[in-house]
Scaffold this motif. Sequence first.
Motif, short mmCIF file in Angstrom:
data_model
loop_
_atom_site.label_atom_id
_atom_site.label_comp_id
_atom_site.label_asym_id
_atom_site.label_seq_id
_atom_site.Cartn_x
_atom_site.Cartn_y
_atom_site.Cartn_z
N ASN A 128 0.65 12.06 -10.93
CA ASN A 128 0.91 11.71 -9.54
C ASN A 128 -0.39 11.28 -8.87
OD1 ASN A 128 -0.49 14.08 -8.75
ND2 ASN A 128 1.41 15.28 -8.63
N LEU A 129 -0.30 10.83 -7.63
CA LEU A 129 -1.47 10.25 -6.97
C LEU A 129 -2.61 11.24 -6.86
CD1 LEU A 129 -2.64 7.75 -5.54
CD2 LEU A 129 -1.74 8.69 -3.39
N LEU A 171 0.52 3.11 -9.13
CA LEU A 171 0.23 3.96 -7.98
C LEU A 171 -0.79 3.34 -7.04
CD1 LEU A 171 0.14 7.60 -9.45
CD2 LEU A 171 1.98 6.46 -8.19
N GLY A 172 -1.75 2.61 -7.60
CA GLY A 172 -2.80 2.02 -6.78
C GLY A 172 -2.59 0.56 -6.46
N HIS A 181 0.37 -1.05 0.38
CA HIS A 181 0.08 0.37 0.18
C HIS A 181 -1.44 0.58 0.10
CE1 HIS A 181 4.24 1.83 -0.77
NE2 HIS A 181 4.41 0.52 -0.85
N GLU A 184 -2.66 4.51 -0.59
CA GLU A 184 -2.65 4.96 -1.98
C GLU A 184 -3.79 4.34 -2.77
OE1 GLU A 184 -0.15 3.91 -0.13
OE2 GLU A 184 1.78 4.75 -0.77
N THR A 187 -7.11 5.84 -1.74
CA THR A 187 -7.26 7.21 -2.26
C THR A 187 -7.94 7.18 -3.62
OG1 THR A 187 -5.36 8.08 -1.04
CG2 THR A 187 -6.00 9.25 -3.06
#
Length: 370
Positions: A128-129, A171-172, A181, A184, A187
């Motif tokens: 997960n992130l 995710l990125g 996004h 994300e 992050t």
Amino acid sequence: MRRRTILAAPLAAAFSSLVVPPASAATGPRIRGGDISFTLQEEAIGKVYRDGGTTAPIERILTGRGANYVRLRVWTAPPSGYSTLSSALTLGRRAQQAGMRILLNPHYADFWADPGKQPTPAAWAGQNLSTLATTVRNYTRDVVAAFARQGTPVSMVQVGNEITSGMLFPLGEIYRSDGEHWAEFTTLLKAGIAGAREAGAPSIMVHVDRGGDNGGARYFYDHVLAQGVQFDVIGLSYYPFWHGALSALRGNLNDLSNRYRKDLVVVETSYPWTLNNGDSLGNFITTPSQLPDGARFPATQAGQAAFFEEIRNVLAAVPGGRGAGFFDWEPGWLPGVGWAPGEGNPNDNLTMFDWSGNALPSLRAFRAGA
């Protein structure tokens, strides 16, 4: 490059003497380097490099011409023989022995990462992130620390490669079907920067492929800064055959300098010295029509050299002295080493050595003087 879908307090002292000194009008760009990540593969098949008839390792030839930096990429789990941490450490030792500084470029991918693809390493899949951010932070810290441990601390870390559309997909990935996004993506970007800082890296670069696209560059850096990302250097890829005329690069660099007050590095560039092909794989650049300034800079040895002189001129004119320098992308990637196993080299007419390994006139662009 590869075009492609069509980088702790106990270590800080070791880095402190490696920051590049301020620019001087008499010394030309203060960062002058090349990405030489294919070097060990070239040497493994017997390729040699010569300058003026004298054979020497490529890093010695570059530093002899005035280069003061190498750029080294690291993939997490590439095909055998390609750019691992181990090979980058080997080249880092050689570069330091030749008197050069190191720009480290972890791709955060098992193999090629670029604007069209940023695949998460297979070993990191399914995280997960939050977990992936911790992985990125620890990985970056460990990679940067490995250079310091062997006595070759890096001077700059480029966190990701051409991350215009994000990194570590999905995710990125910034641009998705449900919108943008940025939180994300940043992050993960912040995690890489934090890991590099923890290992003592003195300078952080954030790199996109928008060398000739001021609107695109501004859109990216405005959003990254709005998310609180803290970094030191803007890195841009600029290939005229993809990114437009030198006038577009000039306008972009001048605006970014005034807007963000950060040093700017053309961290990837190259130019053809011939339109011929050195192997069986077709080259990216095959016709004069692909060169927007081709009338001034034809695809000849002299035209290539003149192009790099103009890159120096563009950097020298950047407001505030923030045109810090340039890197040629793989000046020694000669025919015989493929972009992937069993493939050829689509860039073999963009090198700064001919196909026999002889230095081309464009190497003069690495000189320290004006």
